[in-house]
Motif scaffolding. Structure first.
Motif, PDB file in Angstrom:
ATOM      1  N   PHE A  63      47.392  34.372  46.516  1.00 50.31           N
ATOM      2  CA  PHE A  63      47.745  35.234  45.389  1.00 50.31           C
ATOM      3  C   PHE A  63      49.080  34.796  44.778  1.00 50.31           C
ATOM      4  O   PHE A  63      49.206  34.664  43.558  1.00 50.31           O
ATOM      5  CB  PHE A  63      47.824  36.685  45.873  1.00 50.31           C
ATOM      6  N   PHE A  67      49.930  32.923  41.108  1.00 48.03           N
ATOM      7  CA  PHE A  67      50.944  33.483  40.207  1.00 48.03           C
ATOM      8  C   PHE A  67      51.994  32.435  39.839  1.00 48.03           C
ATOM      9  O   PHE A  67      52.355  32.277  38.669  1.00 48.03           O
ATOM     10  CB  PHE A  67      51.611  34.691  40.869  1.00 48.03           C
ATOM     11  N   LEU A 183      43.367  40.080  37.522  1.00 44.45           N
ATOM     12  CA  LEU A 183      43.629  40.441  38.910  1.00 44.45           C
ATOM     13  C   LEU A 183      43.269  41.894  39.188  1.00 44.45           C
ATOM     14  O   LEU A 183      42.751  42.231  40.257  1.00 44.45           O
ATOM     15  CB  LEU A 183      45.100  40.190  39.244  1.00 44.45           C
ATOM     16  N   THR A 184      43.557  42.770  38.222  1.00 42.61           N
ATOM     17  CA  THR A 184      43.201  44.182  38.385  1.00 42.61           C
ATOM     18  C   THR A 184      41.693  44.351  38.487  1.00 42.61           C
ATOM     19  O   THR A 184      41.187  45.138  39.300  1.00 42.61           O
ATOM     20  CB  THR A 184      43.741  45.006  37.212  1.00 42.61           C
ATOM     21  N   GLN A 208      35.432  39.735  35.540  1.00 42.52           N
ATOM     22  CA  GLN A 208      35.783  38.518  36.260  1.00 42.52           C
ATOM     23  C   GLN A 208      35.134  37.282  35.621  1.00 42.52           C
ATOM     24  O   GLN A 208      35.740  36.218  35.563  1.00 42.52           O
ATOM     25  CB  GLN A 208      35.364  38.633  37.721  1.00 42.52           C
ATOM     26  N   GLU A 214      39.882  34.633  37.643  1.00 40.53           N
ATOM     27  CA  GLU A 214      39.821  35.628  38.705  1.00 40.53           C
ATOM     28  C   GLU A 214      38.612  35.406  39.603  1.00 40.53           C
ATOM     29  O   GLU A 214      38.697  35.548  40.827  1.00 40.53           O
ATOM     30  CB  GLU A 214      39.782  37.032  38.093  1.00 40.53           C
ATOM     31  N   TYR A 217      39.455  32.625  41.903  1.00 40.09           N
ATOM     32  CA  TYR A 217      40.366  33.090  42.948  1.00 40.09           C
ATOM     33  C   TYR A 217      39.619  33.888  44.017  1.00 40.09           C
ATOM     34  O   TYR A 217      39.827  33.697  45.223  1.00 40.09           O
ATOM     35  CB  TYR A 217      41.470  33.941  42.307  1.00 40.09           C
ATOM     36  N   GLN A 218      38.722  34.789  43.577  1.00 38.97           N
ATOM     37  CA  GLN A 218      37.952  35.588  44.522  1.00 38.97           C
ATOM     38  C   GLN A 218      37.055  34.699  45.386  1.00 38.97           C
ATOM     39  O   GLN A 218      36.933  34.894  46.604  1.00 38.97           O
ATOM     40  CB  GLN A 218      37.095  36.604  43.759  1.00 38.97           C
TER      41      GLN A 218
END
Length: 275
Positions: A63, A67, A183-184, A208, A214, A217-218
């Protein structure tokens, strides 16, 4: 690259990165130290406490790495068109035999390669720290690393698209708001899955795929514990950093197509822009 060096962009990123790795090493050492205290009791119930701790803290590292990579990409691209045009830097380039799409492509490649290499190096650093402090190694390494690099490449494309119409400050704010929205959406998806809220989970998955950095990333998170099973698998899948949702084999091709579409929109907008 020379411009980024002149503006000390890499100095800022280097300071942030060293600070992150130092703090991560301290946190990993403390986390594994606490885990060792009940590892034997957890094993009796079928729990792999080392995997749970390692996947969670390494997921947290991913994470932070995403960023930091996004920060680097934004610094490299936020003023690529409008900002450089207002400073009079674009006009001398475009009167030479360099097309506007070629200029955009070059800026994208430079930012994506730089940020991708940076993300890969920091990810490897976090892996080595995790191995040294807790003797933990994830189930997948290469694919999650590539997916993190692809995620920051998508952020580079989005930032370049925004730079055509927005000033540097406005574009930076917009890109970080898009980043936060993605991200949310991912976090809501994990909460919805844990609660069995199918509508919210469907909305999250749609967002997503609309913002595939995102989804990458997931999917990268899910690769950390791809071979986990039993109670351990159920715990790490609760997230938000230990596990996540696998997206399937179409994700990377879709991400490439997404960048191509964003690039086409950026090129079309750049052609119409009066410098």
């Amino acid at each position: 690259m020379q411009e980024a060096l002149r503006r000390r962009v890499f100095v800022v990123v280097l300071v942030l990165s060293v600070g992150f790795l130092v703090l991560y090493g301290l946190g990993a050492k403390l986390a594994f130290g606490e885990t060792n205290g009940f590892a034997d009791r957890a094993a009796q119930t079928g729990l792999d406490s080392r995997t749970i701790a390692g996947a969670t803290i390494l997921g947290l590292a991913m994470f932070a790495i995403l960023f930091l990579g996004t920060i680097l990409v934004v610094f490299l691209t936020l003023g690529a068109v409008r900002g450089d045009a207002e400073r009079g830097l674009l006009q001398p380039l475009l009167v030479r035999p360099v097309s506007r799409p070629a200029l955009l492509a070059a800026r994208f490649i430079g930012a994506a390669v730089t940020a991708g290499a940076y993300v890969a190096l920091i990810f490897l650093g976090a892996l080595l720290i995790t191995r040294a402090t807790g003797d933990y190694w994830p189930d997948r390494v290469v694919v999650p690393m590539v997916q993190l690099a692809a995620a920051v490449a998508i952020m580079a494309a989005i930032s370049l698209l925004g730079s055509i119409w927005l000033s540097g400050t406005a574009n930076g704010i917009a890109v970080f708001m898009v980043f936060g929205a993605g991200l949310t959406a991912g976090l809501l998806g994990q909460i919805a899955k844990a609660l069995g809220a199918e509508t919210l989970e469907s909305i999250s998955r749609t967002l997503q795929w609309a913002l595939p950095f995102e989804a990458l990333y997931q999917d990268a998170l899910s690769g950390l514990t791809a071979d986990a099973s039993g109670v351990t698998e159920q715990i790490v899948r609760l997230g938000p950093f230990g596990g996540a949702q696998a997206a399937g084999p179409l994700l990377l091709p879709y991400a490439v197509l997404y960048v191509v579409i964003i690039g086409a929109l950026a090129a079309a907008g750049f052609r119409r822009r009066d410098l």
